[in-house]
Enzyme design. Structure first.
Site, PDB file in Angstrom:
ATOM      1  N   HIS A 151      53.252  47.744 -12.940  1.00 52.14           N
ATOM      2  CA  HIS A 151      52.062  46.969 -12.551  1.00 52.14           C
ATOM      3  C   HIS A 151      52.403  45.509 -12.241  1.00 52.14           C
ATOM      4  O   HIS A 151      52.198  44.641 -13.097  1.00 52.14           O
ATOM      5  CB  HIS A 151      51.046  46.978 -13.701  1.00 52.14           C
ATOM      6  CG  HIS A 151      50.300  48.250 -13.856  1.00 52.14           C
ATOM      7  ND1 HIS A 151      49.067  48.475 -13.286  1.00 52.14           N
ATOM      8  CD2 HIS A 151      50.611  49.389 -14.531  1.00 52.14           C
ATOM      9  CE1 HIS A 151      48.644  49.687 -13.597  1.00 52.14           C
ATOM     10  NE2 HIS A 151      49.561  50.265 -14.354  1.00 52.14           N
ATOM     11  N   CYS A 164      51.448  52.603  -9.677  1.00 54.00           N
ATOM     12  CA  CYS A 164      51.223  53.504 -10.819  1.00 54.00           C
ATOM     13  C   CYS A 164      50.345  54.706 -10.416  1.00 54.00           C
ATOM     14  O   CYS A 164      50.846  55.616  -9.767  1.00 54.00           O
ATOM     15  CB  CYS A 164      50.675  52.713 -11.991  1.00 54.00           C
ATOM     16  SG  CYS A 164      51.014  53.540 -13.540  1.00 54.00           S
ATOM     17  N   GLU A 182      50.726  43.449 -10.643  1.00 53.63           N
ATOM     18  CA  GLU A 182      49.501  42.633 -10.636  1.00 53.63           C
ATOM     19  C   GLU A 182      49.110  42.170 -12.036  1.00 53.63           C
ATOM     20  O   GLU A 182      48.112  41.466 -12.198  1.00 53.63           O
ATOM     21  CB  GLU A 182      48.358  43.413  -9.959  1.00 53.63           C
ATOM     22  CG  GLU A 182      47.652  44.450 -10.816  1.00 53.63           C
ATOM     23  CD  GLU A 182      48.469  45.698 -11.104  1.00 53.63           C
ATOM     24  OE1 GLU A 182      49.642  45.798 -10.672  1.00 53.63           O
ATOM     25  OE2 GLU A 182      47.947  46.592 -11.790  1.00 53.63           O
TER      26      GLU A 182
END
Ligand SMILES: NC(=O)CC[C@H](N)C(=O)O
EC number: 3.5.1.2
Length: 240
Positions: free
Chosen positions: A219, A96, A221
């Site tokens: 994202h 990002c 994560e």
């Protein structure tokens, strides 16, 4: 792109740039991985000397302008990060905001008025910040991605104020790992910006790889799923 194989130590130190944004999640996900023959040690990076200990680097999501600004106020760090990002022997992954920083150029405020030079880690990629919209337009998309482990199980892609690829240069040698379907594409950016004419075919490319470099506009994560981290470690860090 041909990469010369380099001998990696048994313990691989992966740095996660920890100036702002979602860095702790990346550290936790990387620590869960058990690649064959190696142990991963994921450490937060806030100084040049910490960066110099690393074989690979993650640039997390957050605010690209803030990350860059803090790095520029830390002695030698911004220059060190730019060198690391451009070194073809070093594995780097930008998520990002990290993808924005890995670009050649991005548009501040959507690129309408001025363009800002990126760290040029993935040569030949221009991005458009926030093209998918602001915080309220954040969304998730479940996609089947053939390149990851357990490929029939869809991966949940989370987009938060995400950038889009504005255009890729010709002969860019970038591999496209995931692309959004037509119905989830962002609106096209204007063609009269300092970034030049966008390439509409590139707007939905949300996961790209070039040699040891990788960018995701989403994202991984935050997804509760380590398969994108596993892919990066296997393909870019270990090169297998
Ligand atoms: N989730 C994110 O990393 C958002 C990126 C942010 N829009 C930027 O400009 O840096």
């Amino acid at each position: 792109m041909t990469i010369q194989p380099i001998e990696l130590p048994e313990i691989i130190i992966i740095g996660v740039l920890a100036l702002q944004g979602a860095f702790i999640e990346h550290i936790h996900y990387l620590q869960k991985l058990r690649p064959h023959g190696h142990t991963i040690k994921a450490i937060p990076i806030r100084t040049l000397s910490e960066l110099q200990q690393c074989q690979a680097l993650v640039i997390p999501g957050g605010e690209s302008t803030v990350i860059s600004s803090i790095a520029s106020h830390t002695p030698g760090l911004l220059e060190g990060l730019i060198d690391f990002a451009r070194d073809p022997a070093k594995a780097v992954w930008g998520t990002c905001a990290g993808m924005i920083l890995m670009a050649d150029i991005d548009g501040v405020g959507g690129g309408r008025k001025k363009a800002v030079k990126g760290w040029q880690g993935i040569g030949g990629m221009k991005v458009w910040r926030n093209l998918f919209g602001g915080q309220l337009e954040s969304f998730e998309a479940s996609l089947t991605i053939p390149y990851i482990s357990n490929p029939t199980k869809p991966f949940n892609l989370i987009f938060i104020r995400a950038p889009a690829v504005h255009s890729l240069s010709q002969n860019n040698q970038v591999e496209i790992i995931a692309q959004l379907p037509e119905n989830l594409l962002p609106p096209p950016p204007p063609s009269d910006s300092p970034l030049g004419e966008p390439n509409l075919q590139d707007l939905g490319k949300v996961w790209l790889k070039k040699g040891k470099k990788m960018v995701t506009s989403f994202h991984p994560e935050l997804s509760g799923d380590v398969r994108v981290h596993e892919f990066w470690v296997e393909k870019c860090v270990l090169g297998r």
